[in-house]
Write an enzyme that holds these catalytic residues in place. Sequence first.
Site, PDB file in Angstrom:
ATOM      1  N   LYS A 145      53.110  30.026  24.228  1.00  0.00           N
ATOM      2  CA  LYS A 145      53.641  30.875  23.189  1.00  0.00           C
ATOM      3  C   LYS A 145      53.093  32.614  23.467  1.00  0.00           C
ATOM      4  O   LYS A 145      52.176  32.940  22.712  1.00  0.00           O
ATOM      5  CB  LYS A 145      53.199  30.190  21.907  1.00  0.00           C
ATOM      6  CG  LYS A 145      54.063  30.487  20.609  1.00  0.00           C
ATOM      7  CD  LYS A 145      53.661  29.486  19.540  1.00  0.00           C
ATOM      8  CE  LYS A 145      54.315  30.080  18.112  1.00  0.00           C
ATOM      9  NZ  LYS A 145      55.902  30.326  18.373  1.00  0.00           N
TER      10      LYS A 145
HETATM   11  N1  PXG Z   1      60.574  26.893  20.297  1.00  0.00           N
HETATM   12  C1  PXG Z   1      60.110  28.205  20.160  1.00  0.00           C
HETATM   13  C2  PXG Z   1      60.829  29.020  20.974  1.00  0.00           C
HETATM   14  C3  PXG Z   1      59.499  28.657  18.943  1.00  0.00           C
HETATM   15  O1  PXG Z   1      59.227  30.047  18.985  1.00  0.00           O
HETATM   16  C4  PXG Z   1      59.151  26.266  18.334  1.00  0.00           C
HETATM   17  C5  PXG Z   1      60.058  25.740  19.224  1.00  0.00           C
HETATM   18  C6  PXG Z   1      58.704  25.344  17.307  1.00  0.00           C
HETATM   19  O2  PXG Z   1      57.297  25.153  17.183  1.00  0.00           O
HETATM   20  P1  PXG Z   1      56.398  24.732  16.290  1.00  0.00           P
HETATM   21  O3  PXG Z   1      55.069  24.748  16.897  1.00  0.00           O
HETATM   22  O4  PXG Z   1      56.539  25.685  15.224  1.00  0.00           O
HETATM   23  O5  PXG Z   1      56.899  23.577  15.873  1.00  0.00           O
HETATM   24  C7  PXG Z   1      59.078  27.686  18.186  1.00  0.00           C
HETATM   25  C8  PXG Z   1      58.034  28.271  17.053  1.00  0.00           C
HETATM   26  C9  PXG Z   1      58.328  32.970  13.458  1.00  0.00           C
HETATM   27  C10 PXG Z   1      58.158  31.727  13.901  1.00  0.00           C
HETATM   28  O6  PXG Z   1      57.405  33.634  12.680  1.00  0.00           O
HETATM   29  C11 PXG Z   1      58.116  31.244  14.801  1.00  0.00           C
HETATM   30  C12 PXG Z   1      58.007  29.824  15.253  1.00  0.00           C
HETATM   31  C13 PXG Z   1      57.569  28.905  14.450  1.00  0.00           C
HETATM   32  C14 PXG Z   1      57.050  29.585  13.275  1.00  0.00           C
HETATM   33  C15 PXG Z   1      57.333  31.162  12.796  1.00  0.00           C
HETATM   34  O7  PXG Z   1      59.293  33.617  13.770  1.00  0.00           O
HETATM   35  N2  PXG Z   1      58.385  29.333  16.395  1.00  0.00           N
END
Ligand code: PXG
Length: 289
Positions: free
Chosen positions: A149
């Site tokens: 990430k």
């Molecule tokens: N794929 C990608 C590419 C992400 O960036 C997820 C899947 C889902 O992962 P989680 O761990 O959240 O279940 C993400 C998560 C933001 C923001 O502020 C982005 C995410 C999550 C929360 C906030 O843009 N992406």
Amino acid sequence: MEVYLDGKFYPKMEAKVSVFDHGLLYGDGVFEGIRVYDNCIFKLDEHLERLEYSAKAIALKLPWSREELSRIHIEACKRNGVANGYIRTVVTRGVGDLGLNPNNCKSPSLIVIADGIKLYPAEVYTKGIKLVTAATRRTNVAALPPMVKSLNYLNSILAKIETLNAGFDECLFLNDQGYVAECSGDNIFIISKGVVYTPTISSSALGGITRRAVMEVCEDLGISCKEVQMTRYDVYTADEAFLTGSAAEVIPVTEVDAREIGAGGAGPVTTKILAKFREKVRKDGTMIV
Ligand code: PXG
């Protein structure tokens, strides 16, 4: 609001990083997005583990213990009165020279912001959303592994721009071989003949914390859930589909590339999973005490 930055809490407008920080210059760093529900930081340990793994994968040594990180996150919520909201954790490579070499950066910076969250409108969870396939492909695991990430989110942002231009909010994001990887900022699941499927992480997907939580929910409900290599055909012909993410939680998908999925609205299995997920988020984490 007070923001944590390298050992201290600062008023929002005084929390500043250097223009020589490699997080800004090169996107060299990692981050997390974490939800807080009723004073419970959902899956904090899992988020911190992912942060540590992301950092390790980019050879960024974190000088903070898990306990220290945990304490800072709890403190950030307390100081800002965040009982329900969102935490953005950022680790940058730190201040260095104008050059790629990360060895010139003396020490990483840690930023923790606890704030409110703009929730999706309630009707999204019953009516669902429509997806379109992005032309941009998800980064190859051998280039910049999507499991990291990282602060370099241009790949997802390019897909998001295409998606918005096409009049949609979220997309189906394929890997360089054309298999389904995930969405621009969410993971994807489909349901076919009572079985739940999601693309393997090595398909070029982030190991979502919500994705993992939904797999646990399936186990609790006695629903079979499998990680597979997935094609667009599999998605088009699925009985139900939904996406998962910390902000999204579990959102039903009712249409992909103008193919209707299910009968319109949240399907029966998705509805069961969402209900159980919402029970879990208030129990499964670290309490702010
Ligand atoms: N794929 C990608 C590419 C992400 O960036 C997820 C899947 C889902 O992962 P989680 O761990 O959240 O279940 C993400 C998560 C933001 C923001 O502020 C982005 C995410 C999550 C929360 C906030 O843009 N992406």
